[in-house]
Scaffold this active site. Structure first.
Site, mmCIF file in Angstrom:
data_model
loop_
_atom_site.group_PDB
_atom_site.id
_atom_site.type_symbol
_atom_site.label_atom_id
_atom_site.label_comp_id
_atom_site.label_asym_id
_atom_site.label_seq_id
_atom_site.Cartn_x
_atom_site.Cartn_y
_atom_site.Cartn_z
ATOM 1 N N ARG A 96 -9.034 -0.174 4.492
ATOM 2 C CA ARG A 96 -8.709 -0.121 2.920
ATOM 3 C C ARG A 96 -9.622 -1.200 2.165
ATOM 4 N NH1 ARG A 96 -4.657 3.525 0.910
ATOM 5 N NH2 ARG A 96 -3.320 3.977 2.485
ATOM 6 N N LYS A 125 -0.186 -9.887 8.579
ATOM 7 C CA LYS A 125 0.123 -8.352 8.735
ATOM 8 C C LYS A 125 -1.115 -7.942 9.308
ATOM 9 C CE LYS A 125 1.271 -3.872 6.911
ATOM 10 N NZ LYS A 125 1.535 -3.093 5.742
ATOM 11 N N TYR A 184 -12.869 -4.686 -2.345
ATOM 12 C CA TYR A 184 -13.971 -4.215 -3.020
ATOM 13 C C TYR A 184 -14.944 -5.322 -3.223
ATOM 14 C CZ TYR A 184 -17.184 -1.956 -6.252
ATOM 15 O OH TYR A 184 -18.263 -1.424 -6.790
ATOM 16 N N THR A 213 0.882 -1.275 -0.244
ATOM 17 C CA THR A 213 0.076 -0.134 -0.038
ATOM 18 C C THR A 213 0.719 1.191 -0.018
ATOM 19 O OG1 THR A 213 -1.600 -1.106 1.240
ATOM 20 C CG2 THR A 213 -1.796 0.945 1.127
ATOM 21 N N THR A 214 1.873 1.162 0.902
ATOM 22 C CA THR A 214 2.665 2.305 0.849
ATOM 23 C C THR A 214 3.487 2.608 -0.550
ATOM 24 O OG1 THR A 214 3.197 1.842 3.238
ATOM 25 C CG2 THR A 214 4.536 3.666 2.233
ATOM 26 N N ILE A 245 5.453 -4.484 9.867
ATOM 27 C CA ILE A 245 5.548 -4.105 8.379
ATOM 28 C C ILE A 245 5.290 -2.389 8.552
ATOM 29 C CG2 ILE A 245 5.111 -4.250 6.102
ATOM 30 C CD1 ILE A 245 4.614 -7.233 6.646
ATOM 31 N N TYR A 269 -2.441 -10.272 4.639
ATOM 32 C CA TYR A 269 -2.508 -8.851 4.893
ATOM 33 C C TYR A 269 -3.815 -8.442 5.353
ATOM 34 C CZ TYR A 269 -1.615 -3.744 4.320
ATOM 35 O OH TYR A 269 -1.610 -2.431 4.663
#
Length: 297
Positions: A139, A162, A108, A45-46, A209, A134
């Site tokens: 998100r 994570k 989604y 994501t980052t 993380i 994750y």
């Protein structure tokens, strides 16, 4: 390889003409390793996974594996809301020589718990690379529940989660079930929130993380190593030393503040891709003050 410690969710530096900045990426990798991190994740994501192409993603995985050259763990972001697409990315990461693949819960389409089990079973049955689940419900719109996590933890090649759900009681429940099912030696919890890393480690998590480690890898690694060694008094002191940075890096959507911080520090970062937008001036001023307090600029 051991996942314990500090893994950086590395930003993706872009050039002024919006290409992946390969020299900048390699420079950042070496900076992070020199400052004590245990692993580096690309295309998370980052790393703006939502707006990089699959070709760029594969290129970044290749750059990471090549530049790290076995010095620390390499983790490839390899998730998708399509199970078929995720499997393709995981296979690419495996063939490229990455040590681990990070596979987000599909976003989604909001799969049911048994759909999540099937998703991760598909990865486990068709690849040998160790996989990190994750979970980031803020998100994705999906929160993988404790029972489903334990089912997934029992699969071959699934080695960690994570966990970015901020519910500390959930962390306790996961760890309690791992202990009850004799899974603690084959599956670990990693923090997905910098500001909750220390409390999560007190409950059994083995590391983080981290977004913050892009900006201050030395202090973040120190805090995690102190906690891993049982020096919670030292970790407590370090936590509060970097607490303002933990908070300001999320004053606007990640990774906008992190990239601005790196740009202020003279490190490769560049812009964020639309629809993310530049940091507001008032946020930038607050970020600058925190970086100055920590002597990062």
């Amino acid at each position: 390889m051991n996942l314990e410690g500090t893994t950086v969710a590395m930003v993706t530096p872009f050039t002024s003409d919006d290409e992946v900045d390969e020299p900048g990426m390699r420079e950042n990798i070496n900076y992070l390793i020199e400052n004590g991190v245990d692993g580096i994740l690309t295309a998370g994501t980052t790393g703006e996974s939502a707006t990089i192409t699959h070709d760029e993603q594969r290129k970044m995985i290749d750059i990471l594996v090549d530049e790290v050259n076995g010095r620390v763990n390499t983790i490839a972001g390899a998730g998708s809301n399509s199970s078929k697409e995720a499997l393709s990315l995981v296979k690419y990461a495996e063939n490229a020589g990455a040590d681990f693949a990070l596979v987000i819960t599909p976003y989604y389409n909001k799969p049911q718990p048994h759909g999540l089990v099937n998703h991760y079973q598909l990865m486990a049955d068709n690849t040998d690379i160790p996989i990190i689940v994750y979970n980031v419900p803020s998100r994705t719109g999906t929160d993988i529940d404790v029972n489903t996590i334990i089912q997934v933890a029992e699969m071959d090649h699934i080695v960690a989660i994570k966990e970015a759900n901020p519910d500390m009681d959930k962390v306790s429940m996961i760890q309690k079930e791992l202990l009850a099912n004799d899974l603690e030696d084959q599956f670990m919890i990693l923090s997905g929130n910098d500001n909750l890393t220390l409390p999560m480690m007190s409950l059994g998590a083995k590391g983080v993380i981290s977004v913050l480690a892009n900006v201050d890898p030395s202090r973040m690694s120190r805090m995690v190593n102190e906690a891993l060694s049982g020096d919670f008094e030292g970790a407590y002191q370090t936590h509060y030393e970097i607490y303002n940075l933990m908070k300001i890096l999320f004053v606007e959507s990640n990774p906008v503040p992190a990239k601005d911080a790196l740009n202020m520090m003279g490190r490769p970062a560049g812009h964020v891709r639309m629809p993310l937008a530049p940091l507001k001036d008032e946020s930038k001023a607050k970020l600058k003050l925190v970086l100055e307090e920590l002597s990062l600029i």
